[in-house]
Design a protein around this motif. Structure first.
Motif, PDB file in Angstrom:
ATOM      1  N   SER A   1      14.956  11.178   4.161  1.00 17.01           N
ATOM      2  CA  SER A   1      14.604  10.624   5.382  1.00 17.01           C
ATOM      3  C   SER A   1      13.362  11.202   6.122  1.00 17.01           C
ATOM      4  N   SER A   2      13.009  12.557   5.890  1.00 12.88           N
ATOM      5  CA  SER A   2      12.059  13.332   6.467  1.00 12.88           C
ATOM      6  C   SER A   2      10.589  12.909   5.928  1.00 12.88           C
ATOM      7  N   PRO A   3       9.816  12.867   6.762  1.00 11.79           N
ATOM      8  CA  PRO A   3       8.377  12.144   6.424  1.00 11.79           C
ATOM      9  C   PRO A   3       7.680  12.936   5.221  1.00 11.79           C
ATOM     10  N   ARG A   4       7.828  14.311   5.375  1.00 13.17           N
ATOM     11  CA  ARG A   4       7.244  15.247   4.194  1.00 13.17           C
ATOM     12  C   ARG A   4       8.044  15.212   3.064  1.00 13.17           C
TER      13      ARG A   4
ATOM     14  N   GLY B   1      -2.516  18.631  -3.862  1.00 18.79           N
ATOM     15  CA  GLY B   1      -2.682  17.055  -3.681  1.00 18.79           C
ATOM     16  C   GLY B   1      -1.933  16.592  -2.341  1.00 18.79           C
ATOM     17  N   LEU B   2      -1.201  17.271  -1.904  1.00 18.10           N
ATOM     18  CA  LEU B   2      -0.464  17.059  -0.597  1.00 18.10           C
ATOM     19  C   LEU B   2      -1.004  17.861   0.526  1.00 18.10           C
ATOM     20  N   SER B   3      -1.982  18.999   0.092  1.00 15.06           N
ATOM     21  CA  SER B   3      -2.132  19.652   1.405  1.00 15.06           C
ATOM     22  C   SER B   3      -0.959  20.362   1.996  1.00 15.06           C
ATOM     23  N   MET B   4      -0.372  20.833   1.375  1.00 15.18           N
ATOM     24  CA  MET B   4       0.860  21.215   1.898  1.00 15.18           C
ATOM     25  C   MET B   4       0.949  23.011   1.555  1.00 15.18           C
ATOM     26  N   LYS B   5       1.405  23.576   2.497  1.00 15.08           N
ATOM     27  CA  LYS B   5       1.639  24.875   2.125  1.00 15.08           C
ATOM     28  C   LYS B   5       2.947  25.348   1.455  1.00 15.08           C
ATOM     29  N   ARG B   6       2.891  26.149   0.626  1.00 15.81           N
ATOM     30  CA  ARG B   6       3.731  26.469  -0.532  1.00 15.81           C
ATOM     31  C   ARG B   6       5.110  26.799   0.057  1.00 15.81           C
ATOM     32  N   ILE B   7       5.293  27.152   1.114  1.00 11.21           N
ATOM     33  CA  ILE B   7       6.492  27.590   1.841  1.00 11.21           C
ATOM     34  C   ILE B   7       7.367  26.343   2.361  1.00 11.21           C
ATOM     35  N   SER B   8       6.451  25.531   2.908  1.00 10.55           N
ATOM     36  CA  SER B   8       6.963  24.127   3.365  1.00 10.55           C
ATOM     37  C   SER B   8       7.497  23.352   2.055  1.00 10.55           C
ATOM     38  N   LEU B   9       6.719  23.502   0.819  1.00 16.22           N
ATOM     39  CA  LEU B   9       6.876  22.784  -0.222  1.00 16.22           C
ATOM     40  C   LEU B   9       8.487  23.127  -0.922  1.00 16.22           C
TER      41      LEU B   9
ATOM     42  N   LEU C   1      11.526  20.610  -1.640  1.00 15.99           N
ATOM     43  CA  LEU C   1      11.790  20.639  -3.117  1.00 15.99           C
ATOM     44  C   LEU C   1      13.241  21.102  -3.349  1.00 15.99           C
ATOM     45  N   LYS C   2      13.433  22.319  -2.560  1.00 13.52           N
ATOM     46  CA  LYS C   2      15.014  22.566  -2.882  1.00 13.52           C
ATOM     47  C   LYS C   2      16.171  21.463  -2.273  1.00 13.52           C
ATOM     48  N   THR C   3      15.798  20.832  -0.841  1.00 15.58           N
ATOM     49  CA  THR C   3      16.645  19.660  -0.471  1.00 15.58           C
ATOM     50  C   THR C   3      16.501  18.716  -1.382  1.00 15.58           C
ATOM     51  N   LEU C   4      15.364  18.404  -2.215  1.00 17.85           N
ATOM     52  CA  LEU C   4      15.391  16.895  -3.196  1.00 17.85           C
ATOM     53  C   LEU C   4      16.005  17.545  -4.274  1.00 17.85           C
ATOM     54  N   ARG C   5      16.056  18.764  -4.875  1.00 21.43           N
ATOM     55  CA  ARG C   5      16.670  19.012  -6.010  1.00 21.43           C
ATOM     56  C   ARG C   5      18.116  19.052  -5.779  1.00 21.43           C
ATOM     57  N   GLU C   6      18.846  19.774  -4.809  1.00 21.96           N
ATOM     58  CA  GLU C   6      20.371  19.613  -4.380  1.00 21.96           C
ATOM     59  C   GLU C   6      20.729  18.437  -4.062  1.00 21.96           C
ATOM     60  N   ALA C   7      19.911  17.438  -3.761  1.00 19.73           N
ATOM     61  CA  ALA C   7      20.445  15.902  -3.588  1.00 19.73           C
ATOM     62  C   ALA C   7      20.382  15.203  -4.900  1.00 19.73           C
ATOM     63  N   GLY C   8      19.905  15.856  -6.063  1.00 18.26           N
ATOM     64  CA  GLY C   8      19.676  15.481  -7.466  1.00 18.26           C
ATOM     65  C   GLY C   8      18.482  14.349  -7.552  1.00 18.26           C
ATOM     66  N   HIS C   9      17.460  14.081  -6.570  1.00 13.21           N
ATOM     67  CA  HIS C   9      16.363  13.446  -6.783  1.00 13.21           C
ATOM     68  C   HIS C   9      15.142  14.106  -7.480  1.00 13.21           C
ATOM     69  N   VAL C  10      15.176  15.335  -7.561  1.00 10.54           N
ATOM     70  CA  VAL C  10      14.129  16.082  -8.236  1.00 10.54           C
ATOM     71  C   VAL C  10      14.579  17.004  -9.130  1.00 10.54           C
ATOM     72  N   GLU C  11      14.036  17.115 -10.175  1.00 18.93           N
ATOM     73  CA  GLU C  11      14.454  18.337 -11.052  1.00 18.93           C
ATOM     74  C   GLU C  11      13.015  19.191 -11.555  1.00 18.93           C
ATOM     75  N   LYS C  12      13.367  20.539 -11.955  1.00 17.53           N
ATOM     76  CA  LYS C  12      12.305  21.231 -12.415  1.00 17.53           C
ATOM     77  C   LYS C  12      12.563  21.529 -13.978  1.00 17.53           C
ATOM     78  N   THR C  13      11.436  21.406 -14.544  1.00 15.56           N
ATOM     79  CA  THR C  13      11.607  21.593 -15.924  1.00 15.56           C
ATOM     80  C   THR C  13      10.335  22.105 -16.510  1.00 15.56           C
ATOM     81  N   GLY C  14      10.207  23.212 -17.231  1.00 15.85           N
ATOM     82  CA  GLY C  14       8.885  23.894 -17.636  1.00 15.85           C
ATOM     83  C   GLY C  14       8.179  24.339 -16.809  1.00 15.85           C
ATOM     84  N   GLY C  15       8.479  24.689 -15.436  1.00 14.81           N
ATOM     85  CA  GLY C  15       7.485  24.716 -14.633  1.00 14.81           C
ATOM     86  C   GLY C  15       6.766  23.726 -13.870  1.00 14.81           C
ATOM     87  N   ARG C  16       7.275  22.510 -14.065  1.00  9.45           N
ATOM     88  CA  ARG C  16       6.975  21.308 -13.614  1.00  9.45           C
ATOM     89  C   ARG C  16       8.239  20.301 -12.897  1.00  9.45           C
TER      90      ARG C  16
END
Length: 81
Positions: free
Chosen positions: A25-28, A50-58, A62-77
């Motif tokens: 739901s959040s714009p970012r 690509g998003l002109s976003m600071k790493r701390i915000s990202l 990403l943590k929120t999206l990963r915990e919700a099961g929407h995003v995964e991290k594999t091999g540094g990607r």
């Protein structure tokens, strides 16, 4: 050759729209999700640049999206799950 309105409508009809999952739901978070939907698996640096976003915000998004099961991290990607 000029593109007509009918041509543009036809192209749009052939291109599937990315649906945001419930809970994003959040714009970012939407921005990160859509970036991954269009770019595929990308390293963290590409997301920041690509998003002109600071790493701390990202990290938080990403943590929120990963915990919700929407995003995964594999091999540094990061990619959509």
């Amino acid at each position: 050759m000029a593109t007509t309105h009918a041509d543009a409508v036809e192209e749009t009809a052939e291109t599937p729209m990315t649906q945001l999952p419930d809970g994003v739901s959040s714009p970012r978070a939407k921005l990160v999700y859509l970036y991954l939907a269009t770019h595929g698996a990308v390293p963290e640096d590409d997301l920041c640049e690509g998003l002109s976003m600071k790493r701390i915000s990202l990290y938080s998004i990403l943590k929120t999206l990963r915990e919700a099961g929407h995003v995964e991290k594999t091999g540094g990607r990061y990619a959509l799950a």
